[in-house]
Design an enzyme around this catalytic site. Structure first.
Site, mmCIF file in Angstrom:
data_model
loop_
_atom_site.group_PDB
_atom_site.id
_atom_site.type_symbol
_atom_site.label_atom_id
_atom_site.label_comp_id
_atom_site.label_asym_id
_atom_site.label_seq_id
_atom_site.Cartn_x
_atom_site.Cartn_y
_atom_site.Cartn_z
ATOM 1 N N TRP A 221 -28.745 11.586 4.607
ATOM 2 C CA TRP A 221 -28.935 10.267 5.223
ATOM 3 C C TRP A 221 -30.309 9.665 4.899
ATOM 4 O O TRP A 221 -30.618 8.561 5.357
ATOM 5 C CB TRP A 221 -28.765 10.363 6.737
ATOM 6 C CG TRP A 221 -27.337 10.525 7.170
ATOM 7 C CD1 TRP A 221 -26.643 11.688 7.345
ATOM 8 C CD2 TRP A 221 -26.416 9.470 7.477
ATOM 9 N NE1 TRP A 221 -25.358 11.442 7.746
ATOM 10 C CE2 TRP A 221 -25.189 10.090 7.841
ATOM 11 C CE3 TRP A 221 -26.498 8.074 7.497
ATOM 12 C CZ2 TRP A 221 -24.054 9.348 8.200
ATOM 13 C CZ3 TRP A 221 -25.377 7.345 7.870
ATOM 14 C CH2 TRP A 221 -24.174 7.983 8.211
ATOM 15 N N GLU B 66 -25.408 18.617 9.607
ATOM 16 C CA GLU B 66 -24.948 17.263 9.909
ATOM 17 C C GLU B 66 -23.936 17.267 11.051
ATOM 18 O O GLU B 66 -23.994 16.420 11.945
ATOM 19 C CB GLU B 66 -24.327 16.606 8.677
ATOM 20 C CG GLU B 66 -24.030 15.124 8.936
ATOM 21 C CD GLU B 66 -23.015 14.530 7.978
ATOM 22 O OE1 GLU B 66 -23.200 13.366 7.587
ATOM 23 O OE2 GLU B 66 -22.015 15.211 7.655
ATOM 24 N N ARG C 51 -11.899 5.429 5.915
ATOM 25 C CA ARG C 51 -11.671 4.135 5.262
ATOM 26 C C ARG C 51 -12.195 4.115 3.836
ATOM 27 O O ARG C 51 -11.642 3.452 2.959
ATOM 28 C CB ARG C 51 -12.326 3.001 6.066
ATOM 29 C CG ARG C 51 -13.846 3.124 6.127
ATOM 30 C CD ARG C 51 -14.536 1.933 6.750
ATOM 31 N NE ARG C 51 -15.976 2.146 6.764
ATOM 32 C CZ ARG C 51 -16.793 1.859 5.761
ATOM 33 N NH1 ARG C 51 -16.323 1.313 4.648
ATOM 34 N NH2 ARG C 51 -18.083 2.110 5.850
ATOM 35 N N TYR D 153 -22.139 7.803 14.207
ATOM 36 C CA TYR D 153 -21.198 8.834 14.651
ATOM 37 C C TYR D 153 -21.570 9.537 15.952
ATOM 38 O O TYR D 153 -20.790 9.542 16.905
ATOM 39 C CB TYR D 153 -21.030 9.894 13.556
ATOM 40 C CG TYR D 153 -20.496 9.378 12.264
ATOM 41 C CD1 TYR D 153 -19.126 9.191 12.075
ATOM 42 C CD2 TYR D 153 -21.352 9.081 11.204
ATOM 43 C CE1 TYR D 153 -18.627 8.717 10.875
ATOM 44 C CE2 TYR D 153 -20.857 8.602 10.001
ATOM 45 C CZ TYR D 153 -19.502 8.425 9.832
ATOM 46 O OH TYR D 153 -19.003 7.948 8.649
ATOM 47 N N ARG E 152 -2.830 11.710 23.132
ATOM 48 C CA ARG E 152 -4.040 10.880 23.189
ATOM 49 C C ARG E 152 -5.300 11.702 22.919
ATOM 50 O O ARG E 152 -6.391 11.343 23.374
ATOM 51 C CB ARG E 152 -4.130 10.207 24.562
ATOM 52 C CG ARG E 152 -2.908 9.357 24.888
ATOM 53 C CD ARG E 152 -2.952 8.786 26.283
ATOM 54 N NE ARG E 152 -1.732 8.039 26.594
ATOM 55 C CZ ARG E 152 -1.500 7.421 27.748
ATOM 56 N NH1 ARG E 152 -2.427 7.477 28.708
ATOM 57 N NH2 ARG E 152 -0.371 6.772 27.941
ATOM 58 N N CYS F 82 -17.605 5.845 7.730
ATOM 59 C CA CYS F 82 -16.596 5.998 6.670
ATOM 60 C C CYS F 82 -15.394 6.760 7.229
ATOM 61 O O CYS F 82 -14.257 6.324 7.109
ATOM 62 C CB CYS F 82 -17.181 6.723 5.476
ATOM 63 S SG CYS F 82 -18.477 5.798 4.627
ATOM 64 N N ASP G 290 -16.094 8.522 -0.975
ATOM 65 C CA ASP G 290 -16.865 8.897 -2.174
ATOM 66 C C ASP G 290 -16.308 10.241 -2.622
ATOM 67 O O ASP G 290 -16.701 11.287 -2.123
ATOM 68 C CB ASP G 290 -18.353 8.978 -1.813
ATOM 69 C CG ASP G 290 -19.231 9.481 -2.960
ATOM 70 O OD1 ASP G 290 -18.686 9.875 -4.010
ATOM 71 O OD2 ASP G 290 -20.464 9.500 -2.787
ATOM 72 N N TYR H 139 -17.476 6.763 -8.119
ATOM 73 C CA TYR H 139 -18.520 5.901 -8.661
ATOM 74 C C TYR H 139 -18.605 6.107 -10.172
ATOM 75 O O TYR H 139 -18.375 7.207 -10.675
ATOM 76 C CB TYR H 139 -19.870 6.215 -8.011
ATOM 77 C CG TYR H 139 -20.010 5.657 -6.617
ATOM 78 C CD1 TYR H 139 -20.266 4.302 -6.411
ATOM 79 C CD2 TYR H 139 -19.881 6.480 -5.501
ATOM 80 C CE1 TYR H 139 -20.391 3.789 -5.127
ATOM 81 C CE2 TYR H 139 -20.004 5.960 -4.209
ATOM 82 C CZ TYR H 139 -20.261 4.615 -4.036
ATOM 83 O OH TYR H 139 -20.371 4.097 -2.772
#
Length: 399
Positions: free
Chosen positions: A84, A62, A258, A143, A181, A200, A261, A301
């Protein structure tokens, strides 16, 4: 010492004890807390959890997919990474239902929907049918697109056209390593509505510092012990260390997330950003230092609660601990001697006792800009050494 697993299982327990019930887009429901942090020193080992077995290849695949700037799941599927699949299939099914409703309203129009592929059939068709994969395998500007091609979809805006944030980051680290930066952002508000799933983990920042002479000497002694022993004078020592390309700086990475899981996603995110830190550090010849995760909505969950309890584990009874040492004969000692022997020999006290963290191999440099093209790492470049863990714990992926 493995502090990472302890931080992680403490977070699981904290959510179980203090989480509030919240509804979510999947309909499953969660227990949630807000605003937590994970910190890990890379010198303690590669951050791959040991309290359950992790699928390292999937983490590598990934991350390389992101770094390629790819947004189509075909690459993932071809390399046995299926995290995904559910998002792509959900998008496909939703579109088929829309086509069906349109056709029901006006049967004279061209039939756009198919007879409905199962998820397994959908995945196989992505793998084997390039045209189908091109149409249904792409997840929009997620992404990889934002990391490597920010703004390429902007309308006639030359200032936001094809910004390669990863290339810019590497160049800035080489030329201005004290910059404040040194950031990469995936939260492109102008393209969120085009993404199958908004990011996420939406951005990361890196930070570098100069290594002390003692830190450089330690690295030098580890990798070039003969050279380190031969040189005794400070002036020549620094010169030879520079010739041996011993790093002069340490690099840390902090990512912001943000939505977390915590059972399935967070262990993956920690290991992925740890690997990204290793890759960037290798590319700019800096030593990976600290990995930090700033976590927003941190949730379990409801269909992961029992699995979380299993990973947290429980304290072993004295009888269970004695069973672990019976083949040695130490169980026959008087209690005081037996207990000290178990402590000295690190006999587990819990069902999922954290193990020593593994290390990642000394992979070759690969993310290099040559002849106006990026040369990428291969999946085979990455291996973990001395990885021991408890068995995997299965849980459903909620899309």
């Amino acid at each position: 010492m493995n502090n990472l697993d302890k931080q992680y299982t403490d977070l699981l327990q904290h959510i179980l004890d203090n989480g509030v019930e919240k509804k979510d887009r999947t309909g499953i429901g969660t227990l949630s807390v807000f605003g937590r942090q994970i910190r890990h020193k890379m010198s303690e080992g590669y951050p791959l959890l040991t309290t359950k077995k992790m699928y390292f290849k999937g983490i590598v695949v990934e991350l390389l997919w992101f770094l390629r700037g790819d947004t189509n799941i075909k690459y993932l599927i071809e390399n046995e990474c299926h995290i995904w699949d559910g998002d792509a299939y959900k998008k496909y099914k939703t579109k088929q239902e829309e086509y069906w409703e349109e056709w029901q309203t006006d049967t004279t129009q061209v039939k756009k929907f198919d007879d409905g592929l199962s998820k397994e059939e959908f995945i196989n068709k992505i793998k084997t049918d390039d045209e189908f994969a091109k149409k249904w395998g792409d997840l929009g500007p997620i992404y990889g697109h934002q990391w490597r091609n920010w703004g390429s979809g902007a309308l006639e805006d030359k200032y936001l056209d094809n910004i390669d944030q990863i290339q810019n980051l590497i160049e800035q680290l080489k030329t201005n390593p004290d910059s404040r930066r040194l950031m990469v952002n995936a939260w492109n508000v102008g393209e969120l509505d085009q993404m199958t799933l908004p990011p996420c983990h939406y951005g990361f920042q890196v930070y570098t510092r100069e290594l002390t002479e003692d830190e450089r000497m330690k690295i030098w002694t580890e990798y070039y012990p003969t050279n380190a022993l031969m040189v005794s004078y400070n002036e020549s020592r620094h010169s030879v260390m520079d010739n041996d390309n011993i790093p002069k700086r340490a690099i840390s990475l902090m990512w912001n997330q943000r939505s977390v899981d915590t059972f399935l996603g967070l262990p993956f995110n920690i290991a992925s950003y740890g690997l990204l830190l290793e890759i960037i550090g290798k590319e700019v010849n800096m030593v990976p230092d600290e990995l930090i995760g700033n976590l927003g909505d941190v949730h379990l969950y409801k269909n992961h609660i029992e699995q979380a309890k299993e990973q947290i584990g429980r304290e072993l009874s004295l009888g269970e601990r004695i069973e672990l040492i019976q083949p040695t004969g130490m169980d026959a000692l008087i209690p005081e001697a037996r207990d000290k022997w178990m402590e000295d020999n690190n006999i587990p006290t819990h069902t999922r006792e954290p193990m020593k963290l593994p290390h990642i191999n000394n992979f070759v440099k690969g993310l290099t800009y040559v002849d106006n093209k990026w040369k990428y790492y291969e999946i085979s470049n990455f291996e973990i050494e001395n990885y021991e863990s408890h068995p995997p714990i299965k849980a459903p992926l909620n899309n």
